[in-house]
Design an enzyme around this catalytic site. Sequence first.
Site, short mmCIF file in Angstrom:
data_model
loop_
_atom_site.label_atom_id
_atom_site.label_comp_id
_atom_site.label_asym_id
_atom_site.label_seq_id
_atom_site.Cartn_x
_atom_site.Cartn_y
_atom_site.Cartn_z
N CYS A 159 24.95 43.62 -5.42
CA CYS A 159 26.33 43.19 -5.20
C CYS A 159 27.09 44.13 -4.27
O CYS A 159 28.05 43.71 -3.64
CB CYS A 159 27.06 43.08 -6.53
SG CYS A 159 26.50 41.68 -7.49
N VAL A 160 26.70 45.38 -4.21
CA VAL A 160 27.44 46.32 -3.37
C VAL A 160 26.48 47.00 -2.40
O VAL A 160 25.44 47.49 -2.81
CB VAL A 160 28.16 47.38 -4.21
CG1 VAL A 160 28.85 48.38 -3.31
CG2 VAL A 160 29.19 46.71 -5.09
#
Lengths: 171, 106
Positions: free
Chosen positions: B105-106
Amino acid sequence: MTDTSTALVETPEVADTPAAIEKVSIIISKGSLEEIYPGLIMANGARAEGIDVNVFFTFFGLDAVHKKRNEHIKVATVGNPGLHIPTWAGGLPGVSALMTKYMEHQIEGLDIPDIPEFVQMISDTGAGLYGCLASVDLFGLERDDLIDELDGIITVGEFYEMAAGGQIIFT
Amino acid sequence: MTTREIANATVEVDDDGFFVDPTQWTEDMAPLLAEECGVPTPLTDKHWQVLHFMRDQYFDKGTGPTVRKLGKTSGVTVKELYQLFPKGPAKLAARCAGIPKPRGCV
């Protein structure tokens, strides 16, 4: 007389696959750690997918782009049932600081940047970062109070113009 | 999953065009893949630096890096990464480097 009613019903055309999202405008309106990160993660993740992004910081969300405050964003420990601690305990001195430290530690463990670095990174991805004029006026802030990466302080009307043709996400 | 022809070879790709078996990839496929997915060509040294880094990471860790990891460890900054691969650096570099799409996600 023949019944023609069925002929009047139009069958809408349904695409096989939905059209991909090409642009999102994300509004960050709150100033606690747990309310700022989701918006930043959505913004960064959208850029990683090649989606155009604008982030609009309004009300307490402005703290995320406030030079002096963005390093001191706290977890809200009062009125936050997700933390699973009694409200009275959340209000005790030091609890918010402790919980913030714990969350920061967890976040760092996942290699997620802290808020100032994350905002900087999102700016580097080419996303536009904007402050809300009404909130800046309300809090008596100056342009210099906010980080240099901010692309501008804009009105809500300008925000909608900028958001045209894309999706708007309010957090 | 489907098979396709590229640079005189038959390779397996998933529904989004990512390689299923990175060992089927060869360097002469990269410019063709780049053109397909909208990466500015001709590929520069910096592009190649990222592509090789993606593959090294994949064979080392089992998954390609996210943009954040690329920016921190590949020697190419996040800003440059988005100039090299405007429509998503980690995703497009993975596609051109013949590895599966990185998840994270990051």
